[in-house]
Write a protein that holds these residues in place. Structure first.
Motif, PDB file in Angstrom:
ATOM      1  N   ASP A 144       0.822  -1.215   0.000  1.00 31.73           N
ATOM      2  CA  ASP A 144       0.000   0.000   0.000  1.00 31.73           C
ATOM      3  C   ASP A 144       0.854   1.263   0.000  1.00 31.73           C
ATOM      4  OD1 ASP A 144      -2.757  -0.483  -0.198  1.00 31.73           O
ATOM      5  OD2 ASP A 144      -2.867  -1.119   1.890  1.00 31.73           O
ATOM      6  N   ASP A 145       2.013   1.186   0.645  1.00 32.90           N
ATOM      7  CA  ASP A 145       2.882   2.354   0.784  1.00 32.90           C
ATOM      8  C   ASP A 145       4.320   1.942   0.492  1.00 32.90           C
ATOM      9  OD1 ASP A 145       4.331   4.591   1.514  1.00 32.90           O
ATOM     10  OD2 ASP A 145       3.814   4.465   3.641  1.00 32.90           O
ATOM     11  N   PRO A 146       4.868   2.382  -0.652  1.00 36.88           N
ATOM     12  CA  PRO A 146       6.234   1.973  -0.987  1.00 36.88           C
ATOM     13  C   PRO A 146       7.294   2.611  -0.097  1.00 36.88           C
ATOM     14  CG  PRO A 146       5.457   3.597  -2.567  1.00 36.88           C
ATOM     15  CD  PRO A 146       4.297   3.288  -1.658  1.00 36.88           C
ATOM     16  N   ASN A 147       6.915   3.593   0.728  1.00 38.77           N
ATOM     17  CA  ASN A 147       7.868   4.265   1.608  1.00 38.77           C
ATOM     18  C   ASN A 147       7.827   3.749   3.038  1.00 38.77           C
ATOM     19  OD1 ASN A 147       8.748   6.042  -0.483  1.00 38.77           O
ATOM     20  ND2 ASN A 147       6.842   7.161  -0.226  1.00 38.77           N
ATOM     21  N   GLN A 148       7.041   2.714   3.294  1.00 41.62           N
ATOM     22  CA  GLN A 148       6.973   2.170   4.653  1.00 41.62           C
ATOM     23  C   GLN A 148       8.302   1.518   5.012  1.00 41.62           C
ATOM     24  OE1 GLN A 148       4.619  -1.642   5.025  1.00 41.62           O
ATOM     25  NE2 GLN A 148       4.067  -1.117   2.918  1.00 41.62           N
ATOM     26  N   PRO A 149       8.624   1.458   6.300  1.00 42.16           N
ATOM     27  CA  PRO A 149       9.892   0.836   6.702  1.00 42.16           C
ATOM     28  C   PRO A 149       9.880  -0.669   6.434  1.00 42.16           C
ATOM     29  CG  PRO A 149       8.573   1.430   8.622  1.00 42.16           C
ATOM     30  CD  PRO A 149       7.861   1.970   7.421  1.00 42.16           C
ATOM     31  N   LYS A 150      11.063  -1.212   6.236  1.00 43.00           N
ATOM     32  CA  LYS A 150      11.208  -2.649   5.995  1.00 43.00           C
ATOM     33  C   LYS A 150      11.227  -3.371   7.323  1.00 43.00           C
ATOM     34  CE  LYS A 150      13.556  -1.871   1.693  1.00 43.00           C
ATOM     35  NZ  LYS A 150      14.782  -1.840   0.971  1.00 43.00           N
ATOM     36  N   PRO A 151      10.684  -4.540   7.452  1.00 47.01           N
ATOM     37  CA  PRO A 151      10.037  -5.313   6.398  1.00 47.01           C
ATOM     38  C   PRO A 151       8.654  -4.733   6.076  1.00 47.01           C
ATOM     39  CG  PRO A 151       9.883  -6.529   8.453  1.00 47.01           C
ATOM     40  CD  PRO A 151      10.708  -5.283   8.718  1.00 47.01           C
ATOM     41  N   MET A 152       8.375  -4.600   4.781  1.00 49.98           N
ATOM     42  CA  MET A 152       7.105  -4.028   4.336  1.00 49.98           C
ATOM     43  C   MET A 152       5.961  -5.018   4.516  1.00 49.98           C
ATOM     44  SD  MET A 152       8.116  -2.172   0.797  1.00 49.98           S
ATOM     45  CE  MET A 152       9.034  -0.661   0.767  1.00 49.98           C
ATOM     46  N   ARG A 153       4.761  -4.488   4.745  1.00 51.00           N
ATOM     47  CA  ARG A 153       3.562  -5.328   4.840  1.00 51.00           C
ATOM     48  C   ARG A 153       3.073  -5.602   3.419  1.00 51.00           C
ATOM     49  NH1 ARG A 153      -2.075  -4.874   5.002  1.00 51.00           N
ATOM     50  NH2 ARG A 153      -3.035  -6.446   6.315  1.00 51.00           N
ATOM     51  N   MET A 154       3.183  -6.850   2.989  1.00 52.98           N
ATOM     52  CA  MET A 154       2.791  -7.244   1.640  1.00 52.98           C
ATOM     53  C   MET A 154       1.292  -7.499   1.565  1.00 52.98           C
ATOM     54  SD  MET A 154       5.590  -7.097   0.078  1.00 52.98           S
ATOM     55  CE  MET A 154       7.297  -6.979   0.495  1.00 52.98           C
ATOM     56  N   LEU A 155       0.680  -7.054   0.457  1.00 52.74           N
ATOM     57  CA  LEU A 155      -0.755  -7.256   0.230  1.00 52.74           C
ATOM     58  C   LEU A 155      -1.029  -8.474  -0.636  1.00 52.74           C
ATOM     59  CD1 LEU A 155      -1.743  -3.611  -0.703  1.00 52.74           C
ATOM     60  CD2 LEU A 155      -2.068  -4.751   1.491  1.00 52.74           C
ATOM     61  N   GLY A 156      -0.067  -8.837  -1.462  1.00 51.30           N
ATOM     62  CA  GLY A 156      -0.248  -9.931  -2.403  1.00 51.30           C
ATOM     63  C   GLY A 156       0.867  -9.909  -3.432  1.00 51.30           C
ATOM     64  N   HIS A 157       0.638 -10.591  -4.567  1.00 51.74           N
ATOM     65  CA  HIS A 157       1.686 -10.671  -5.581  1.00 51.74           C
ATOM     66  C   HIS A 157       1.098 -10.897  -6.972  1.00 51.74           C
ATOM     67  CE1 HIS A 157       0.964 -14.889  -4.545  1.00 51.74           C
ATOM     68  NE2 HIS A 157       1.355 -15.157  -5.776  1.00 51.74           N
TER      69      HIS A 157
END
Length: 137
Positions: free
Chosen positions: A65-78
């Motif tokens: 949802d947010d490419p600027n979120q800190p890692k590890p990012m919360r993935m929505l799907g693929h």
């Protein structure tokens, strides 16, 4: 929802294949009402169109949802499949997105390993003639 709180197969996008008001049970009826199958936050198959029609997303790319979120990012799907459509003159993709059916029109982001971020709009899974008008020509 039914009076017992369960969700109709129609709500799962299965109305084309399943008639719920049969006078008898059928194989798969119990499975379609499993708690895991009716969760609204489960990953659902959706269509995706990149905002830049020339960019073809790599299969397996992870949505956020947010490419600027800190890692590890919360993935929505693929992305499950991705191609360039000569008929549509644009790239199209299919993927699974958490709560995807309720997110049509939303923009999701695909951070790629080269540092580039690709934006894509969640859409329906029918890309060519979604209204079926070509069959009436």
């Amino acid at each position: 929802q039914d009076t017992d709180g369960s969700v109709h197969p129609y709500d799962l996008g299965m109305s084309w294949a399943v008639k719920e008001d049969k006078p008898f049970s059928f194989i798969g009826k119990r499975g379609m009402k499993r708690e895991d199958c009716v969760r609204t936050d489960r990953k659902q198959l959706v269509g995706l169109k990149t905002l830049d029609p020339g960019i073809v997303l790599p299969e397996g790319a992870q949505a956020v949802d947010d490419p600027n979120q800190p890692k590890p990012m919360r993935m929505l799907g693929h992305i499950t499949s991705s191609y360039y459509s000569a008929n549509l003159k644009r790239s199209i993709a299919m993927g699974v997105i958490r709560n995807g059916h309720n997110r049509e029109g939303d923009i999701v982001y695909y951070p790629l390993e080269n540092g580039r971020v690709v934006e894509a709009e969640i859409c329906g899974t029918i890309f060519l003639d979604p209204k079926g008008e070509r069959q009436n020509v």
